[in-house]
Write a protein that holds these residues in place. Structure first.
Motif, PDB file in Angstrom:
ATOM      1  N   ALA A 164      -3.606  -2.929  14.897  1.00  0.00           N
ATOM      2  CA  ALA A 164      -2.358  -3.460  14.352  1.00  0.00           C
ATOM      3  C   ALA A 164      -2.583  -4.050  12.960  1.00  0.00           C
ATOM      4  O   ALA A 164      -1.760  -3.860  12.052  1.00  0.00           O
ATOM      5  N   LEU A 165      -3.690  -4.741  12.777  1.00  0.00           N
ATOM      6  CA  LEU A 165      -4.009  -5.306  11.461  1.00  0.00           C
ATOM      7  C   LEU A 165      -4.253  -4.209  10.428  1.00  0.00           C
ATOM      8  O   LEU A 165      -3.791  -4.305   9.285  1.00  0.00           O
ATOM      9  N   ARG A 166      -4.956  -3.163  10.833  1.00  0.00           N
ATOM     10  CA  ARG A 166      -5.220  -2.052   9.924  1.00  0.00           C
ATOM     11  C   ARG A 166      -3.922  -1.345   9.519  1.00  0.00           C
ATOM     12  O   ARG A 166      -3.689  -1.072   8.337  1.00  0.00           O
ATOM     13  N   LEU A 167      -3.088  -1.051  10.512  1.00  0.00           N
ATOM     14  CA  LEU A 167      -1.827  -0.355  10.239  1.00  0.00           C
ATOM     15  C   LEU A 167      -0.882  -1.200   9.396  1.00  0.00           C
ATOM     16  O   LEU A 167      -0.212  -0.692   8.492  1.00  0.00           O
ATOM     17  N   SER A 168      -0.832  -2.489   9.697  1.00  0.00           N
ATOM     18  CA  SER A 168       0.074  -3.359   8.937  1.00  0.00           C
ATOM     19  C   SER A 168      -0.349  -3.457   7.478  1.00  0.00           C
ATOM     20  O   SER A 168       0.490  -3.477   6.580  1.00  0.00           O
ATOM     21  N   LEU A 226      -1.982  -1.124   5.777  1.00  0.00           N
ATOM     22  CA  LEU A 226      -1.726   0.169   5.144  1.00  0.00           C
ATOM     23  C   LEU A 226      -0.242   0.376   4.845  1.00  0.00           C
ATOM     24  O   LEU A 226       0.124   0.792   3.749  1.00  0.00           O
ATOM     25  N   PHE A 227       0.609   0.069   5.816  1.00  0.00           N
ATOM     26  CA  PHE A 227       2.026   0.380   5.677  1.00  0.00           C
ATOM     27  C   PHE A 227       2.878  -0.778   5.169  1.00  0.00           C
ATOM     28  O   PHE A 227       4.076  -0.619   4.953  1.00  0.00           O
ATOM     29  N   GLY A 228       2.270  -1.951   4.990  1.00  0.00           N
ATOM     30  CA  GLY A 228       3.000  -3.070   4.419  1.00  0.00           C
ATOM     31  C   GLY A 228       3.988  -3.728   5.364  1.00  0.00           C
ATOM     32  O   GLY A 228       4.950  -4.355   4.928  1.00  0.00           O
ATOM     33  N   ASN A 229       3.761  -3.584   6.670  1.00  0.00           N
ATOM     34  CA  ASN A 229       4.589  -4.304   7.630  1.00  0.00           C
ATOM     35  C   ASN A 229       3.693  -5.312   8.352  1.00  0.00           C
ATOM     36  O   ASN A 229       2.586  -5.576   7.894  1.00  0.00           O
ATOM     37  N   SER A 230       4.140  -5.862   9.449  1.00  0.00           N
ATOM     38  CA  SER A 230       3.352  -6.899  10.113  1.00  0.00           C
ATOM     39  C   SER A 230       2.561  -6.345  11.293  1.00  0.00           C
ATOM     40  O   SER A 230       2.964  -5.352  11.913  1.00  0.00           O
ATOM     41  N   ALA A 231       1.477  -7.010  11.604  1.00  0.00           N
ATOM     42  CA  ALA A 231       0.711  -6.657  12.797  1.00  0.00           C
ATOM     43  C   ALA A 231       1.573  -6.867  14.041  1.00  0.00           C
ATOM     44  O   ALA A 231       1.464  -6.122  15.019  1.00  0.00           O
TER      45      ALA A 231
END
Length: 103
Positions: A60-64, A66-71
């Protein structure tokens, strides 16, 4: 989305489906490109996209990032799927529990 007293009628969207159907096409990413961008293996990404892997706090931290949203966005999506699946798995035994009344 329709909500009943016991929960949702249909399975919530898995985060892997969100990535596969929305994020990857919008950002023109491949499985390899996503894996490289977030520093994990292609197998890890593939398992997530195929909904065979859950989103972990680390993912979740990695994706957030990268995509500029929240974990929390990713974890809440995963939590909704997990609760729906658990609720269906033990529905009958939960229904047998009698709620307590406050004294």
């Amino acid at each position: 989305m329709s909500i009943t007293k016991t929960g949702m009628k249909r399975r919530p969207t898995h985060p892997g489906e969100m990535l596969r159907e929305d994020f990857l096409p919008d950002y023109e990413l491949t499985v390899s490109g996503l894996a490289e961008a977030i520093g994990v293996s292609r197998q890890t990404v593939n398992e997530l996209l195929r909904e065979r892997r859950a989103v972990s706090p680390e993912m979740a931290l990695r994706l957030s990032r990268l995509f500029g949203n929240s974990a929390e966005f990713w974890l809440n999506a995963q939590r909704a799927v997990d609760l729906w699946e658990a609720g269906n798995a033990i529905r009958d035994s939960v229904r047998r529990i009698r709620p307590l009344n406050a004294a």
